[in-house]
Motif scaffolding. Structure first.
Motif, mmCIF file in Angstrom:
data_model
loop_
_atom_site.group_PDB
_atom_site.id
_atom_site.type_symbol
_atom_site.label_atom_id
_atom_site.label_comp_id
_atom_site.label_asym_id
_atom_site.label_seq_id
_atom_site.Cartn_x
_atom_site.Cartn_y
_atom_site.Cartn_z
ATOM 1 N N UNK A 76 6.494 18.566 38.265
ATOM 2 C CA UNK A 76 5.127 18.140 37.978
ATOM 3 C C UNK A 76 4.093 19.037 38.651
ATOM 4 N N UNK A 77 4.508 19.815 39.636
ATOM 5 C CA UNK A 77 3.547 20.468 40.519
ATOM 6 C C UNK A 77 2.620 21.433 39.803
ATOM 7 N N UNK A 78 3.165 22.301 38.961
ATOM 8 C CA UNK A 78 2.327 23.287 38.273
ATOM 9 C C UNK A 78 1.339 22.600 37.347
ATOM 10 N N UNK A 79 1.785 21.571 36.642
ATOM 11 C CA UNK A 79 0.887 20.834 35.749
ATOM 12 C C UNK A 79 -0.232 20.164 36.543
ATOM 13 N N UNK A 80 0.112 19.601 37.697
ATOM 14 C CA UNK A 80 -0.900 18.954 38.533
ATOM 15 C C UNK A 80 -1.944 19.971 38.990
ATOM 16 N N UNK A 81 -1.492 21.167 39.384
ATOM 17 C CA UNK A 81 -2.430 22.209 39.817
ATOM 18 C C UNK A 81 -3.335 22.624 38.661
ATOM 19 N N UNK A 82 -2.774 22.812 37.479
ATOM 20 C CA UNK A 82 -3.573 23.199 36.317
ATOM 21 C C UNK A 82 -4.576 22.103 35.956
ATOM 22 N N UNK A 83 -4.130 20.853 36.003
ATOM 23 C CA UNK A 83 -5.040 19.738 35.736
ATOM 24 C C UNK A 83 -6.159 19.716 36.771
ATOM 25 N N UNK A 84 -5.796 19.945 38.031
ATOM 26 C CA UNK A 84 -6.804 19.980 39.089
ATOM 27 C C UNK A 84 -7.835 21.071 38.869
ATOM 28 N N UNK A 85 -7.408 22.238 38.413
ATOM 29 C CA UNK A 85 -8.345 23.329 38.144
ATOM 30 C C UNK A 85 -9.301 22.960 37.010
ATOM 31 N N UNK A 86 -8.785 22.355 35.961
ATOM 32 C CA UNK A 86 -9.628 21.925 34.849
ATOM 33 C C UNK A 86 -10.631 20.864 35.296
ATOM 34 N N UNK A 87 -10.164 19.912 36.100
ATOM 35 C CA UNK A 87 -11.052 18.866 36.587
ATOM 36 C C UNK A 87 -12.136 19.442 37.498
ATOM 37 N N UNK A 88 -11.768 20.422 38.322
ATOM 38 C CA UNK A 88 -12.746 21.035 39.229
ATOM 39 C C UNK A 88 -13.864 21.705 38.448
ATOM 40 N N UNK A 89 -13.524 22.435 37.376
ATOM 41 C CA UNK A 89 -14.546 23.084 36.552
ATOM 42 C C UNK A 89 -15.408 22.034 35.851
ATOM 43 N N UNK A 90 -14.775 20.992 35.344
ATOM 44 C CA UNK A 90 -15.522 19.933 34.656
ATOM 45 C C UNK A 90 -16.502 19.240 35.599
ATOM 46 N N UNK A 91 -16.057 18.945 36.822
ATOM 47 C CA UNK A 91 -16.930 18.308 37.805
ATOM 48 C C UNK A 91 -18.089 19.237 38.178
ATOM 49 N N UNK A 92 -17.810 20.539 38.258
ATOM 50 C CA UNK A 92 -18.887 21.497 38.552
ATOM 51 C C UNK A 92 -19.908 21.509 37.436
ATOM 52 N N UNK A 93 -19.460 21.389 36.196
ATOM 53 C CA UNK A 93 -20.381 21.332 35.057
ATOM 54 C C UNK A 93 -21.206 20.054 35.112
ATOM 55 N N UNK A 176 0.025 16.844 30.922
ATOM 56 C CA UNK A 176 0.769 15.924 31.787
ATOM 57 C C UNK A 176 2.103 15.528 31.156
ATOM 58 N N UNK A 177 2.121 15.373 29.829
ATOM 59 C CA UNK A 177 3.340 14.944 29.137
ATOM 60 C C UNK A 177 4.314 16.101 28.937
ATOM 61 N N UNK A 178 3.815 17.243 28.466
ATOM 62 C CA UNK A 178 4.699 18.346 28.096
ATOM 63 C C UNK A 178 5.013 19.292 29.254
ATOM 64 N N UNK A 179 4.064 19.457 30.174
ATOM 65 C CA UNK A 179 4.239 20.425 31.244
ATOM 66 C C UNK A 179 5.504 20.242 32.063
ATOM 67 N N UNK A 180 5.754 19.047 32.619
ATOM 68 C CA UNK A 180 6.959 18.859 33.434
ATOM 69 C C UNK A 180 8.255 19.081 32.666
ATOM 70 N N UNK A 181 8.294 18.708 31.388
ATOM 71 C CA UNK A 181 9.504 18.923 30.589
ATOM 72 C C UNK A 181 9.808 20.418 30.458
ATOM 73 N N UNK A 182 8.770 21.188 30.166
ATOM 74 C CA UNK A 182 8.978 22.622 29.971
ATOM 75 C C UNK A 182 9.239 23.333 31.297
ATOM 76 N N UNK A 183 8.597 22.896 32.372
ATOM 77 C CA UNK A 183 8.872 23.519 33.666
ATOM 78 C C UNK A 183 10.304 23.233 34.114
ATOM 79 N N UNK A 184 10.817 22.031 33.805
ATOM 80 C CA UNK A 184 12.209 21.720 34.134
ATOM 81 C C UNK A 184 13.169 22.625 33.383
ATOM 82 N N UNK A 185 12.836 22.963 32.152
ATOM 83 C CA UNK A 185 13.717 23.784 31.317
ATOM 84 C C UNK A 185 13.590 25.268 31.622
ATOM 85 N N UNK A 186 12.367 25.727 31.923
ATOM 86 C CA UNK A 186 12.107 27.160 32.041
ATOM 87 C C UNK A 186 12.009 27.653 33.475
#
Length: 316
Positions: A76-93, A176-186
């Motif tokens: 889940x970690x990479x997806x959480x970081x990516x989500x956090x980056x998107x949220x940070x930009x949105x909050x700045x806007x 959130x749904x697809x990221x962890x599945x693909x990170x587990x596989x790849x």
């Protein structure tokens, strides 16, 4: 050395490679040899034969996924970081004016620069070139560069920029749904490469086919890339792809119906990018797998850069 081709019955049905005389239509998702129910072993996806399970156990102990990536302790970690980056930009806007925030103009993908109104950031002066922008409207103009003017960062920052809560909500839910599945596989590094190259592919198609004065933003291109990648992985392991195809089909219909305000270019480019990256990652031969994967991803990157450079030359 490749294994010998298993025999078939008189009816043309494959015979289990470990039990002579046992017909089966099931194949190991890893080595693709036919296996009977007695030989079927549950794997992370589908079934594998005892030999591949044994080999997979060695890879697990070495911390590698089936496609050569380093196994993530927390998928889940990479997806959480990516989500956090998107949220940070949105909050700045939100904090800088929401729809009137100047960050939108700076981060969204604009093929050409525009002369924006300082007093009303949602308005602009069409046709005003950069050299006279500052003087139009009684000094109300401010030039906002586009990709063709050198704002190449927009090709990536646009994939982390959102304005409406429903837009970022849907895109982050998909991640959130697809990221962890693909990170587990790849593996983490390969998943991150998939995400970023899908986003870049979506931006490249937007750069070529969207209106020159348009502004495109959102992580939808990367999200479509994840859907394309999941489809490739499912096909590779001979999984049931019907639900994935239905999901993709629904999103395609939504894109077509809402094409006046939804970037079909970003969705198409991201999907094609995800298909290409995933195909390289999961179909690379076991021998020299990492080298082949790296060369393939570098090749995709060079192709996208070349398309961007060609488009810039056509716009300048």
């Amino acid at each position: 050395m490749s294994a010998p081709t298993p025999p078939e019955s008189a009816a043309g049905v494959p015979i289990c490679y470990r039990h002579a005389g046992r017909e089966t239509r099931i194949r190991c998702q890893r080595c693709e040899r036919p296996i009977c129910p007695e030989c079927m072993r549950d794997a992370s996806v589908g079934f594998q034969c005892p030999s591949c399970i044994k080999e997979g156990s060695k890879q697990t102990r070495s911390g590698r996924t089936a496609y050569g990536g380093r196994r993530s302790d927390n998928p889940m970690q990479t997806s959480i970081v990516l989500i956090g980056m998107n949220l940070a930009v949105w909050l700045a806007i939100l904090a800088t004016g929401w729809r009137s925030s100047d960050l939108i103009n700076r981060l969204a993908l604009a093929p050409r620069g525009t002369c924006e109104s300082v007093s009303d950031p949602s308005s602009y002066y069409p046709g005003a070139p950069e050299d006279v922008c500052a003087a139009v409207g009684g000094g109300d103009g401010e030039w906002v560069p586009g990709v063709a003017d050198g704002a190449y960062w927009q090709l990536i920052t646009s994939a982390f920029t959102h304005v409406d809560v429903w837009h970022i909500g849907l895109n982050m839910l998909l991640l959130w749904i697809l990221g962890p599945q693909l990170e587990s596989s790849l593996g983490r590094a390969r998943f991150l490469a998939l995400y970023l190259l899908s986003a870049l592919a979506g931006s490249a198609v937007v750069y070529w086919f969207a209106a020159e004065t348009s502004a495109t933003l959102g992580a939808s291109g990367a999200g479509f890339g994840l859907m394309g990648a999941l489809l490739v992985v499912a096909i590779k392991v001979r999984g049931d792809v019907r639900q994935i195809l239905i999901w993709i089909g629904i999103n395609v219909v939504i894109t077509v119906v809402g094409s006046q305000f939804i970037s079909w270019q970003g969705h198409l480019g991201g999907f094609l990018g995800g298909l290409a990256v995933a195909a390289i990652l999961v179909y690379s031969p076991r021998t020299r797998r990492t080298q082949v994967q790296v060369l393939g991803l570098v090749g995709i990157t060079f192709l996208l850069v070349a398309l961007i450079v060609l488009r810039t030359a056509a716009l300048v």
